[in-house]
Design a protein around this motif. Structure first.
Motif, mmCIF file in Angstrom:
data_model
loop_
_atom_site.group_PDB
_atom_site.id
_atom_site.type_symbol
_atom_site.label_atom_id
_atom_site.label_comp_id
_atom_site.label_asym_id
_atom_site.label_seq_id
_atom_site.Cartn_x
_atom_site.Cartn_y
_atom_site.Cartn_z
ATOM 1 N N ILE A 8 80.748 -23.232 9.677
ATOM 2 C CA ILE A 8 81.323 -24.453 9.946
ATOM 3 C C ILE A 8 80.258 -25.151 11.700
ATOM 4 C CG2 ILE A 8 82.953 -25.299 10.826
ATOM 5 C CD1 ILE A 8 84.391 -23.929 8.664
ATOM 6 N N GLY A 9 80.509 -24.356 13.112
ATOM 7 C CA GLY A 9 80.890 -24.304 14.489
ATOM 8 C C GLY A 9 78.431 -24.982 13.347
ATOM 9 N N VAL A 10 77.571 -23.788 13.488
ATOM 10 C CA VAL A 10 76.733 -24.251 13.260
ATOM 11 C C VAL A 10 76.360 -26.281 12.316
ATOM 12 C CG1 VAL A 10 74.439 -23.998 12.219
ATOM 13 C CG2 VAL A 10 75.588 -22.189 13.274
ATOM 14 N N ALA A 11 77.415 -26.102 11.472
ATOM 15 C CA ALA A 11 77.128 -27.386 10.601
ATOM 16 C C ALA A 11 78.188 -28.644 11.420
ATOM 17 C CB ALA A 11 77.783 -27.164 9.413
ATOM 18 N N LEU A 12 78.884 -28.423 12.229
ATOM 19 C CA LEU A 12 79.351 -29.508 12.673
ATOM 20 C C LEU A 12 79.135 -29.572 14.224
ATOM 21 C CD1 LEU A 12 83.083 -29.278 11.232
ATOM 22 C CD2 LEU A 12 81.500 -30.701 10.842
ATOM 23 N N GLN A 13 78.047 -29.011 14.608
ATOM 24 C CA GLN A 13 77.338 -28.447 16.397
ATOM 25 C C GLN A 13 78.802 -28.346 17.342
ATOM 26 O OE1 GLN A 13 73.912 -29.777 17.082
ATOM 27 N NE2 GLN A 13 74.358 -28.044 15.486
ATOM 28 N N LEU A 14 79.834 -27.383 16.696
ATOM 29 C CA LEU A 14 81.491 -27.040 17.511
ATOM 30 C C LEU A 14 81.002 -26.373 17.996
ATOM 31 C CD1 LEU A 14 84.082 -28.193 15.481
ATOM 32 C CD2 LEU A 14 83.896 -29.405 17.809
ATOM 33 N N PRO A 15 81.436 -25.871 19.596
ATOM 34 C CA PRO A 15 81.380 -24.047 19.518
ATOM 35 C C PRO A 15 82.331 -22.956 19.246
ATOM 36 C CG PRO A 15 82.226 -25.197 21.813
ATOM 37 C CD PRO A 15 81.730 -26.771 20.335
ATOM 38 N N PRO A 16 82.149 -22.049 18.730
ATOM 39 C CA PRO A 16 82.908 -21.669 17.475
ATOM 40 C C PRO A 16 84.160 -20.890 17.966
ATOM 41 C CG PRO A 16 80.811 -20.605 17.885
ATOM 42 C CD PRO A 16 80.752 -21.039 18.722
ATOM 43 N N ALA A 17 84.213 -21.034 19.453
ATOM 44 C CA ALA A 17 85.135 -20.668 19.987
ATOM 45 C C ALA A 17 86.452 -21.607 19.923
ATOM 46 C CB ALA A 17 85.273 -20.413 21.614
ATOM 47 N N LYS A 18 85.848 -22.853 20.115
ATOM 48 C CA LYS A 18 86.503 -24.406 19.750
ATOM 49 C C LYS A 18 87.528 -23.877 18.194
ATOM 50 C CE LYS A 18 87.920 -27.212 21.931
ATOM 51 N NZ LYS A 18 87.237 -27.662 24.106
ATOM 52 N N ILE A 19 86.479 -23.811 17.459
ATOM 53 C CA ILE A 19 86.936 -23.494 16.149
ATOM 54 C C ILE A 19 88.055 -22.430 15.756
ATOM 55 C CG2 ILE A 19 86.535 -23.311 13.444
ATOM 56 C CD1 ILE A 19 83.818 -24.704 13.928
ATOM 57 N N TYR A 20 88.015 -20.904 16.730
ATOM 58 C CA TYR A 20 88.599 -19.773 17.168
ATOM 59 C C TYR A 20 89.815 -20.809 17.044
ATOM 60 C CZ TYR A 20 90.340 -15.089 17.584
ATOM 61 O OH TYR A 20 90.411 -14.464 17.931
ATOM 62 N N GLY A 21 90.209 -21.121 18.608
ATOM 63 C CA GLY A 21 91.443 -22.171 18.741
ATOM 64 C C GLY A 21 91.927 -22.296 17.967
ATOM 65 N N VAL A 22 91.666 -23.174 16.984
ATOM 66 C CA VAL A 22 92.353 -24.141 15.793
ATOM 67 C C VAL A 22 92.636 -23.048 15.253
ATOM 68 C CG1 VAL A 22 92.344 -26.119 14.270
ATOM 69 C CG2 VAL A 22 90.982 -26.425 16.016
ATOM 70 N N GLY A 23 91.318 -22.598 14.414
ATOM 71 C CA GLY A 23 92.391 -21.078 13.774
ATOM 72 C C GLY A 23 93.577 -20.603 14.718
ATOM 73 N N THR A 24 93.526 -19.786 15.463
ATOM 74 C CA THR A 24 94.417 -19.263 15.718
ATOM 75 C C THR A 24 95.678 -19.692 16.647
ATOM 76 O OG1 THR A 24 93.241 -19.856 18.311
ATOM 77 C CG2 THR A 24 92.627 -17.488 16.965
ATOM 78 N N PHE A 25 95.427 -21.214 16.871
ATOM 79 C CA PHE A 25 96.741 -21.729 17.006
ATOM 80 C C PHE A 25 97.794 -21.908 15.740
ATOM 81 C CE2 PHE A 25 99.436 -25.449 18.340
ATOM 82 C CZ PHE A 25 99.827 -25.439 19.327
ATOM 83 N N TYR A 26 97.269 -22.467 15.391
ATOM 84 C CA TYR A 26 98.591 -22.791 13.968
ATOM 85 C C TYR A 26 98.811 -21.206 12.911
ATOM 86 C CZ TYR A 26 97.245 -27.510 14.540
ATOM 87 O OH TYR A 26 97.078 -28.641 15.049
ATOM 88 N N ALA A 27 99.992 -21.446 12.489
ATOM 89 C CA ALA A 27 100.438 -20.149 11.496
ATOM 90 C C ALA A 27 99.805 -20.122 10.593
ATOM 91 C CB ALA A 27 101.891 -19.824 11.957
ATOM 92 N N GLN A 28 99.698 -21.721 10.060
ATOM 93 C CA GLN A 28 98.998 -21.433 8.444
ATOM 94 C C GLN A 28 97.438 -20.371 8.018
ATOM 95 O OE1 GLN A 28 100.077 -23.451 5.762
ATOM 96 N NE2 GLN A 28 98.541 -23.199 4.321
ATOM 97 N N PHE A 29 96.758 -20.867 9.278
ATOM 98 C CA PHE A 29 95.504 -20.182 8.955
ATOM 99 C C PHE A 29 96.182 -19.082 9.138
ATOM 100 C CE2 PHE A 29 94.540 -24.279 10.986
ATOM 101 C CZ PHE A 29 93.838 -25.211 9.233
ATOM 102 N N SER A 30 95.093 -18.191 8.738
ATOM 103 C CA SER A 30 95.231 -16.917 8.986
ATOM 104 C C SER A 30 93.207 -16.041 9.763
ATOM 105 C CB SER A 30 95.545 -15.465 7.356
ATOM 106 O OG SER A 30 94.874 -14.472 7.506
ATOM 107 N N LEU A 31 93.192 -15.320 10.046
ATOM 108 C CA LEU A 31 91.909 -14.645 10.308
ATOM 109 C C LEU A 31 91.525 -13.599 9.317
ATOM 110 C CD1 LEU A 31 89.839 -16.461 12.278
ATOM 111 C CD2 LEU A 31 92.704 -17.044 13.091
#
Lengths: 657, 159
Positions: free
Chosen positions: B44-67
């Protein structure tokens, strides 16, 4: 604009970004831990609280000054609030101050002292963190106060975003994706996070122990000093600047056991001289343009990772550090009759990425040890020697003198200006024009005597470089050479320089460097006698000059395991790897992948085929890439892959029969 | 798990490859894979041109997401006040015995995962649990074991 600060009427400059900056100009530094002039405003630490019009208490970083405003900056209430914030921060902070890398230069420590915090009301809570020492940049989150300065600098100033906030509440941490080690990320080691970190959450690897080992090993220890070091080292030593600082450092190093000390500015002359000819040649042949400078190792890694198509545009001339390393080990060693292996070459640099550069595969064995300005000042402090009282000693011949240009390599524009000096002397310049395009980007247009027009850009900050490269790729920008320095204001703002290392300090260093350079008698590398002698005696032809050239290749930025797409748990199989990295993805590797998966499922390619996704085959200039076993297929299509698979099948049957 | 990225591409397309739709994209990915796999985050980082660290930040912030991977059957065991009083701890023991995993973990075959949650809003049925959106109430350790056994058998038959 007239305002009242602490009941005194004062005049503020109009157009300030916020109250904090306006008051700073007026001589009042409001305490702050998360404010950087260089990035967006975050407003998280709450240290910069001020009282407005006797009513509300607000953060001065997020408040605009207004005519007639009544501001109180230091009421008992504000003092108490600030103390409370400090105590809260200290309650979860690793307080091993005496053994801390930033002991004496930590902003949190300074405020704890300024506010007289002698005990913390709250129980000490240890955060469960790990220290990442995998790269030249070291991350220790037990000392992180979550100010986010590093996050914003990395994303906004350097355009990368290696680290970001993760998790929530008390568990919040600054980390690369999946808490990966920094050495396995797209980090370019520019150290700008280190330069702005108020504590020791971000530091760099100290190699001083290795220096002391070298000095007691009986080997010949040779030093070399970069231009930017001599204009910043005094900051850590509570000294004024001094145009002979470099020569005092030479005396100090000789007293410490170095047998020779050379000037990296000499190698800067060499690099500019070689690069000027390289540029002229490329312009004449109209190839590999724009030429991208390659002196800055952070920029080089950035290009390798993000602009693989432009890797061949990078100047092949080594950086001054590596060029000097090469001529010391390959030419000088022979001259003085010492086996290169018995020489320990130590370079003093303003830069954290230089540690990485010296360790790159293609440069191994040239520079043995890279120490930063901070490590040098530490060494001076430990020695107890007052370098102000030392008699300056000149750099050693034959690599001891440089032009003004060579010395100016330490700041933005230095490489380009020195290349221009060489062109002026060797090709002749009729006319030249310079323009400031935006902060961090300058342009130049030169008309040469032979009628050619040469356009150049000088850029600092990788986010600026990213914007420029976008225009280059879209072909809306026409330029022949782009000088890029990763750090704002160039090497003087490197990650290895003393703290504070903000724009204001950098501008002062730039001024000192300019002054130090301006007293040099020669302008251009062409006038450097020892450089010209080197060319006459050693670099007679292209072949011998080859030693100061190198080459670069695309570099993956995600260290990720291959992704099983159609796995086949069998020994005897053909593995097809499809690259899903940025370049390949943009060139439609996903389409190739889905076609391939369909064909394999239909068995139309023969059985025993495993399909795997990967994140970079480091051949980005010929994307999309697919690998069949160990054969790389560039600019791949399904047809090309099928053909190679057929060949594989044939060889397999042949070997079986 | 077989991943052709076809699903990820569909999700990205549905959200027009827009950075501002990141949370929706992640929600759909989570629905598809029951967690946010590392390679999908990089993709997704590649496709949206977003740093993966940013996506990781969102993914770890919300309890809804699981890593971490979740099971095909995600057991949410209620430990709210009502269920706790009615003996939800004994239910947890039963699950642990039956599946050999603790809360927050997933079985090796990725079939079952178990998490303890604050309240499912089914206090009248206490003690209760939810498996893939189906509510089971008035439970006893025996009943829990029975339910899990049935699901296990169903899995075996499917294979």
């Amino acid at each position: 604009m007239k305002v009242f600060v602490n009941d005194r009427e004062i005049e503020l400059k109009n157009g300030s970004r916020n109250l904090l900056e306006a008051l700073r100009e007026a001589g009042i530094e409001i305490p702050n831990l998360c404010y950087l002039s260089e990035t967006s405003i975050y407003g998280a630490c709450r240290m910069c609280l001020v009282e407005i019009d006797g009513k509300e208490i607000v953060t001065s970083c997020t408040t605009k000054p207004r005519e007639g405003m009544r501001i109180k900056t230091n009421t008992p209430q504000i003092h108490e609030l600030r103390r409370g914030i400090l105590e809260l921060l200290l309650a979860t902070h690793n307080r091993d101050c005496t053994t801390c890398e930033r002991n004496g230069s930590c902003k949190l420590q300074k405020y704890a002292e300024d506010f007289g915090i002698r005990n913390v009301r709250f129980a000490q809570i240890k955060k469960n963190t790990k220290t990442d020492r995998s790269a030249p940049i070291i991350r220790d989150n037990s000392k992180c106060i979550l100010c986010g300065d590093c996050v914003r600098v990395c994303e906004e100033v350097q355009g990368i975003g290696v680290i970001d906030f993760a998790y929530r509440g008390f568990s919040t941490q600054v980390t690369p994706v999946f808490e990966t080690e920094l050495s396995k990320t797209e980090c370019v080691y520019c150290g700008q996070c280190v330069a702005h970190c108020p504590t020791a959450a971000l530091t760099f690897r100290s190699d001083l122990d290795r220096l002391y080992q070298a000095l007691s090993s009986g080997k010949t220890v040779i030093g070399m000093i970069a231009p930017a070091v001599r204009v910043a080292v005094q900051e850590d030593l509570s000294m004024d600047s001094d145009a002979t600082m470099a020569e005092r450092l030479v005396a100090f190093l000789k007293m410490s056991g170095f047998s020779k000390v050379f000037d990296v500015a000499f190698a800067a002359d060499l690099v500019a001289y070689e690069e000027a000819h390289e540029l002229y040649e490329r312009v004449v042949n109209n190839e590999k343009l724009p030429l991208l400078t390659s002196c800055c190792p952070a920029w080089v890694k950035y290009v390798e990772q993000f602009y693989p198509k432009y890797v061949e545009n990078l100047s092949t001339v080594k950086s001054p550090q590596q060029a000097l390393g090469t001529i010391v080990k390959k030419i000088y060693a022979k001259k003085i009759g010492i086996n290169p292996e018995d020489i320990v070459l130590v370079s003093f640099m303003p830069c954290t990425a230089k540690k990485f550069e010296a360790e790159r595969q293609e440069h191994l064995g040239m520079v043995d040890l890279v120490l930063t300005t901070k490590e040098l000042s530490q060494m001076i402090k430990a020695s107890g020697i007052n370098i102000k009282q030392l008699t300056p000693e000149p750099f050693d011949k034959p690599f001891g003198i440089s032009s003004q240009g060579g010395l100016n390599f330490g700041k933005t524009g230095g490489v380009f200006a020195t290349v221009v000096e060489v062109i002026r002397d060797e090709m002749g310049i009729e006319n030249e024009e310079y323009h400031d395009l935006q902060p961090g980007v300058k342009s130049a247009v030169l008309t040469l005597k032979d009628g050619r027009v040469l356009k150049g850009l000088v850029v600092f900050g990788l986010a600026n470089a990213r914007d420029i490269m976008k225009k280059v790729m879209e072909k809306v920008l026409d330029t022949n050479i782009i000088e890029v320095m990763a750090c704002n204001y160039g090497c003087i703002g490197g990650g290895g320089q003393p703290y504070p290392n903000d724009s204001k300090v950098r501008q002062t260093r730039a001024r000192i460097l300019k002054e130090t350079a301006s007293i040099k008698a020669i302008n251009s590398p062409v006038e450097n006698y020892y450089l010209q002698k080197l060319y006459q005696e050693e670099f007679k032809d292209q072949h011998t000059r080859h030693m100061i050239h190198t080459e670069y290749k695309p570099r993956k930025r995600i260290e990720s395991e291959d992704i099983e797409i159609l796995p086949l748990p069998k020994e005897d199989k053909t593995t097809v790897k499809v690259c899903l990295g940025t370049s390949c993805y943009m060139k439609g590797s996903y389409r190739v992948l889905s076609q391939l998966v369909e064909s394999v499922k239909k068995d139309s390619l023969g059985d025993e085929i495993e399909v795997v996704g990967t994140f970079c085959l480091e051949n980005c200039d010929k994307s999309p890439n697919v690998m069949v076993n160990d054969k790389l297929i560039s600019e791949a299509t399904l047809e090309k892959v099928e053909e190679v698979l057929k060949e594989c099948q044939i060889t397999k049957t042949e070997s079986q029969s | 798990m077989e991943r052709t990225f076809q699903k990820v591409e569909e999700i990205l397309k549905k959200h027009e490859y827009k950075k501002e739709n990141l949370i929706r994209i992640l929600l759909d990915v989570q629905k598809q894979y029951r967690y946010l796999p590392e390679d999908v985050i990089n993709y997704i980082g590649v496709a949206l041109q977003l740093p993966p660290a940013k996506i990781y930040g969102v993914g770890t912030f919300y309890a809804q997401f699981s890593l971490k991977p979740k099971g095909k059957y995600t057991i949410l065991l209620c430990d709210g006040t009502a269920c706790h009083m009615e003996g939800s701890i004994s239910l947890l023991k039963a699950i642990e015995e039956e599946l050999n995993i603790k809360p927050g973990e997933v079985t090796k075959d990725l079939v079952f995962s178990v998490d303890q949650v604050g309240c499912l809003g089914a206090c009248a049925l206490a003690p209760a649990m939810v498996i893939n959106e189906e509510v089971y109430g008035n439970l006893t350790p025996e009943k829990v074991k029975e339910i899990i056994k049935k699901l296990k058998e169903g899995e075996k038959d499917a294979q």
